[in-house]
Design a protein around this motif. Structure first.
Motif, PDB file in Angstrom:
ATOM      1  N   ALA A  63       3.909   1.534  -1.191  1.00  0.00           N
ATOM      2  CA  ALA A  63       4.488   1.707  -2.528  1.00  0.00           C
ATOM      3  C   ALA A  63       3.473   2.300  -3.487  1.00  0.00           C
ATOM      4  N   GLN A  64       2.227   1.796  -3.389  1.00  0.00           N
ATOM      5  CA  GLN A  64       1.182   2.318  -4.256  1.00  0.00           C
ATOM      6  C   GLN A  64       0.886   3.786  -3.938  1.00  0.00           C
ATOM      7  N   GLU A  79       2.940   5.924  -2.515  1.00  0.00           N
ATOM      8  CA  GLU A  79       4.078   6.738  -2.936  1.00  0.00           C
ATOM      9  C   GLU A  79       4.047   7.003  -4.430  1.00  0.00           C
ATOM     10  N   LEU A  80       3.697   5.935  -5.177  1.00  0.00           N
ATOM     11  CA  LEU A  80       3.590   6.118  -6.620  1.00  0.00           C
ATOM     12  C   LEU A  80       2.500   7.120  -6.956  1.00  0.00           C
ATOM     13  N   SER A  81       1.345   6.972  -6.272  1.00  0.00           N
ATOM     14  CA  SER A  81       0.245   7.910  -6.518  1.00  0.00           C
ATOM     15  C   SER A  81       0.642   9.324  -6.111  1.00  0.00           C
ATOM     16  N   ARG A  82       1.379   9.419  -4.976  1.00  0.00           N
ATOM     17  CA  ARG A  82       1.806  10.743  -4.506  1.00  0.00           C
ATOM     18  C   ARG A  82       2.766  11.398  -5.502  1.00  0.00           C
ATOM     19  N   GLN A  83       3.699  10.598  -6.032  1.00  0.00           N
ATOM     20  CA  GLN A  83       4.639  11.150  -6.997  1.00  0.00           C
ATOM     21  C   GLN A  83       3.922  11.610  -8.262  1.00  0.00           C
ATOM     22  N   VAL A  84       2.966  10.773  -8.694  1.00  0.00           N
ATOM     23  CA  VAL A  84       2.205  11.152  -9.881  1.00  0.00           C
ATOM     24  C   VAL A  84       1.437  12.447  -9.627  1.00  0.00           C
ATOM     25  N   GLU A  85       0.780  12.504  -8.450  1.00  0.00           N
ATOM     26  CA  GLU A  85       0.013  13.697  -8.119  1.00  0.00           C
ATOM     27  C   GLU A  85       0.929  14.909  -7.961  1.00  0.00           C
ATOM     28  N   GLN A 127       3.835  15.387  -9.413  1.00  0.00           N
ATOM     29  CA  GLN A 127       4.272  15.820 -10.737  1.00  0.00           C
ATOM     30  C   GLN A 127       3.158  16.574 -11.459  1.00  0.00           C
ATOM     31  N   GLU A 157       0.821  -1.202   0.000  1.00  0.00           N
ATOM     32  CA  GLU A 157       0.000   0.000   0.000  1.00  0.00           C
ATOM     33  C   GLU A 157       0.865   1.267   0.000  1.00  0.00           C
TER      34      GLU A 157
END
Length: 920
Positions: A360-361, A363-369, A371, A358
């Motif tokens: 990792a998911q 963090e990925l969503s946070r990075q996407v958001e 950016q 969760e």
């Protein structure tokens, strides 16, 4: 078996006292603290209020300074740009006075002081308005400034503001000190109250806590008694719970651990034997994952409500070794056949892997958001329109699929209009730029490379903006050109600055050309005509230059029009005497400027029907008439007008016309001065020529008869010594007068370039020796003249009479400027290819500051008057010119009070060219 019971009344009373008394004491403590904090806030607000007054007063001082600075700059320079701070401060100062008045309303002293300042400011404002009006109309603003009225009012305002600010700063210091004292009171009283309340609570609750301990002890005995009844049930549950894959923990209704399966033992770090009968909170120690505060244990709610309860999110289990394990699941009640709760079962599991996934998911969503947010922020902060389109830029089906929100701020159009309307960007391009903009966009699209495009956009309100679009083509998945993306920036200010700079450069070039034309000749009729042709049509559709002559008549000296057929008619018909506007400029010296000429003005401009018809034919739409003023004298007017070009004069054009008028006026004044000077020089030359020739005749006769009388007297001895002396003086003065007339005539010849010499062989030693003996004969009683020459073959090529004039002048000066007598030394010798003649005296000498000016005409050293020595200051001027005509050089070496040495250097005949020798 009889079960022990708990005295519920005593238990509740003890619990009430243990809780209510601390709460009551805490309430008292909070009330006291709030009262003290309120006092602190009041003191702090007073300090903030004083800061607001100081800020407002400082702002008033800055505004008054801007008013004074702007007015002073305008009075000094006359440029309207210097009034910008004055105008800005004027628009703000009334509101600033009102704001400061509201702030000091609670202070009668400051309110009264502010009320006294306002009439002073009104008086200063009236003074400033009057001074600016006088400067604008070329009135006597200097007298108003010298009256010191403005300075006195400014000093009064400055003193009043300094008193106001000083009072507020002192008040702020006092209030700050009070606030600090209040803060110290709050701190120390809080510590004291907390200490007293803590001591009281410890004494009051000690007995109640002892009672509670006894009560809980009884309850524990009761629960232990009941435990034996549940042993059988626990055994049955043990086998069941041990086989579950998740961690299972069973607790008694009293909160003691009764069972841990194998998974729970591994997860908590507690074995069954170690955890048996331990409090649930010790074995199942859970905290909040983020705050690390104790988490709500589901056990209590299960016991209270008898329902299944899930664990809160973000729960960590603290294992026995202190490590943290994220867990998830629920707790449920264990009931007997009668529905009574006999225990609680907690089922939980390790979700570390799940949490990692969760996290990792997330963090990925946070990075996407992040950016996406970063990109949105970049786009929103770009001071231009960021866009993306698909299709060719000139196709009607081209669509905009993205445009930044700045488009609404910049142009007023909504994003919906851009997205829903095909090729919307081109529809709002200025009609004059549309074809060029579309062509440039097509070129950028087809090249597939980055490109720029400049054009004008029309906003929703009709405003025209210059923009620069930076774009690049986009390709689809197959690599084909499919669209464009880019950013379009507002460059209106830059374009205006570029146009203004180009205009200024053009004006500077024009002024340079005008200066060149005006400086090309002193015949202003010719230069003014050339200038008028140069001005049309660059800065005017027609222009005229009129001059006022000495007899006050006004004459048109130059006229030019875009239509040559109209020029001659206008030159002969357009006369200032019948045009009040031009005569107004001639009489007042103030320019007349109409950026836009109202139709009624032409009817008021002239009373002559013919000239009125001509003015209407010329079609004046914008008008400038500047005075030609030099040293306070109005010499004429420069008239510029626009008619059919569609242009309109502005303040920049007015400034250009002013500079041009200054140059024209100077050229006109210089031409007139040159003409007057030339006439004066011609008259002077004529006078000198006539006077010299007229004076020569009687002087020659006077010299001749005085010589005759002297010879007869010496021969016959018929006159007394006194009479003979009078005749000699008469002869000497006649000779002196002859030399003066000759010198004046030589000056006239030098200035006109008519002084010439006759070339011949001159024996310089014989000439100098003769002149020395003649001087010694005349002045043997007062001066001793010595002669030294060791080379008798010093021959120069020149005019013997002129060289005699040079040597005589040097000898006479040596004797003249040695009033106390003394030795005059004359030396002649060879120096290379030149002859050097030195004349040295022991006279008054020449001051060092006078040496550079010694050979100027009519110049005399300042110490000559001190010694009563008369003269005209022309001798050395003529001497230098004669020497230079002979190719020679004359030098002087002198020290005031230490004598003077003149050195004459002349080229010898051996150094002359063959042509010169042949001429001799």
């Amino acid at each position: 078996m009889t079960k022990p019971t708990i005295d519920q009344v005593e238990f509740r009373r003890a619990m009430g006292q243990a809780i209510i008394l601390p709460l009551f004491a805490l309430g008292i403590l909070v009330a006291v603290l709030l009262w003290q904090i309120n006092a602190l806030l009041v003191s702090t607000r007073l300090v903030d209020h004083t800061d607001q007054i100081l800020t407002s007063a400082n702002r008033m001082q800055r505004l008054l300074s801007d008013l004074e600075t702007g007015m002073r700059g305008y009075l000094i320079s006359g440029e309207r740009d210097f009034l910008e701070p004055y105008d800005a401060a004027t628009s703000e100062i009334d509101e600033a006075f009102s704001q400061l008045g509201r702030l000091v309303a609670d202070n009668p002293v400051q309110s009264q002081r502010l009320a006294q300042m306002q009439p002073i400011y009104k008086d200063w404002q009236q003074y400033a308005t009057k001074a600016i009006d006088l400067r604008t109309t070329n009135g006597d603003y200097v007298a108003l400034v010298k009256s010191r009225q403005g300075k006195n009012l400014t000093d009064q305002l400055r003193d009043s503001f300094e008193q106001l600010i000083s009072s507020e700063e002192q008040l702020r210091t006092e209030r700050t000190r009070e606030a600090q004292q209040a803060a110290q009171i709050v701190i120390w009283s809080s510590l004291g109250m907390a200490l007293l309340v803590g001591l009281g609570l410890s004494l009051l609750t000690r007995r109640q806590l002892h009672t509670l301990v006894q009560t809980y002890g009884q309850a524990l005995v009761a629960e232990q008694t009941r435990t034996s009844e549940l042993d059988e049930q626990r055994e049955r549950l043990h086998v069941t719970l041990s086989s579950i894959g998740d961690a299972v923990l069973v607790a008694s209704p009293q909160g003691n651990v009764t069972f841990l399966n194998e998974v729970a033992q591994q997860l908590t770090g507690w074995s069954q034997s170690e955890a048996q009968a331990q409090p649930l909170q010790r074995i199942f120690h859970i905290i909040n994952e983020h705050t690390h505060a104790p988490a709500v244990n589901p056990f209590e709610r299960v016991i209270r409500e008898g329902i299944v309860v899930g664990l809160a999110n973000h729960t960590l289990l603290i294992r026995r070794d202190g490590t943290e394990v994220p867990i998830d699941d629920s707790a449920a009640p264990i009931k007997d056949r009668s529905g009574n709760i006999i225990g609680v079962v907690l089922v939980f599991r390790d979700i570390r892997e799940q949490k990692r996934a969760e996290a990792a998911q997330a963090e990925l969503s946070r990075q996407v958001e992040a950016q996406r947010t970063r990109l949105d922020n970049i786009i929103s902060n770009v001071p231009g329109v960021v866009w993306e389109s698909w299709g060719k830029p000139d196709a009607t089906t081209q669509r905009i699929d993205f445009v930044s929100e700045y488009v609404t701020t910049m142009l007023g159009y909504t994003i919906e209009e851009w997205v829903s309307t095909p090729n919307f960007w081109l529809k709002i391009v200025h009609p004059d730029d549309r074809e060029q903009a579309a062509q440039r966009a097509r070129e950028t699209f087809m090249s597939g490379k980055a490109g720029t495009n400049q054009f004008r956009w029309v906003t929703r309100t009709g405003q025209v903006l210059w923009v620069e679009s930076f774009s690049i083509g986009m390709r689809d998945e197959q690599g084909n050109l499919a669209g464009m993306r880019g950013v379009t920036l507002d460059i209106t200010a830059r374009r205006q600055a570029e146009l203004a700079r180009e205009r200024i450069e053009d004006q500077q070039h024009f002024l340079l050309d005008a200066s060149t034309i005006l400086g090309s000749s002193l015949e202003y009729n010719l230069t003014f005509a050339q200038l008028a042709e140069r001005m049309v049509p660059e800065i005017a559709d027609w222009c005229a230059i009129h001059t006022r002559e000495h007899d006050e008549t006004v004459r048109c000296v130059a006229f030019a029009h875009t239509d040559p057929a109209t020029t001659e008619l206008a030159r002969n018909t357009l006369q200032p005497e019948s045009i009040p506007l031009m005569m107004q400029v001639l009489h007042t010296g103030a320019a007349v400027f109409y950026p836009e000429v109202p139709p009624a003005l032409l009817g008021e401009a002239t009373q002559d029907e013919g000239q009125l018809a001509l003015l209407r034919t010329l079609g004046i739409s914008s008008f400038l008439c500047m005075p030609l003023t030099v040293r306070g004298h109005i010499l004429g007017t420069l008239t510029l007008a626009l008619s059919n070009s569609g242009r309109q004069y502005n303040d920049t054009d007015r400034a250009l016309a002013h500079e041009l008028a200054v140059r024209v006026a100077l050229a006109l004044d210089n031409a007139r001065l040159f003409r007057e000077t030339r006439d004066a020089v011609r008259a002077r030359e004529q006078f000198l020529s006539i006077a010299s020739h007229e004076l020569k005749t009687p002087i020659t006769s006077l010299i001749g008869y005085s010589d005759l009388l002297l010879r007869r007297t010496q021969r016959d001895h018929s006159l007394t010594e006194r009479t003979q002396r009078a005749i000699r003086i008469m002869n000497e003065q006649a000779l002196r007068l002859n030399r003066l007339v000759t010198a004046l005539l030589d000056i006239s010849r030098i200035e006109t370039g008519q002084l010439s010499i006759e070339h011949g062989l001159v024996q310089l030693p014989q000439l100098a020796e003769r002149l020395v003996h003649e001087a010694q004969t005349l002045h043997h009683s007062s001066h001793q003249i010595t002669w030294e020459c060791h080379d008798a073959a010093l021959v120069v090529l020149g005019d013997e009479l002129r060289l005699e004039q040079v040597v005589q002048n040097l000898l006479q000066n040596a004797i003249k400027y040695s009033p106390a007598g003394g030795v005059v030394t004359v030396q002649l010798e060879r120096e290379g290819e030149r002859a050097r003649l030195r004349v040295h005296d022991e006279g008054i000498g020449i001051p060092e500051k006078a040496l550079p000016n010694l050979f100027r005409r009519f110049y005399r050293a300042p110490n000559t008057e001190q010694h009563g020595i008369s003269g005209m200051g022309v001798g050395l001027f003529v001497v230098r010119e004669i020497v230079q005509l002979h190719g020679g050089e004359i030098l002087v070496d002198s020290q005031e009070g230490g004598g003077t040495t003149f050195t004459l250097l002349l080229p010898l005949i051996e150094s002359a060219t063959p042509e010169v020798q042949e001429q001799a």
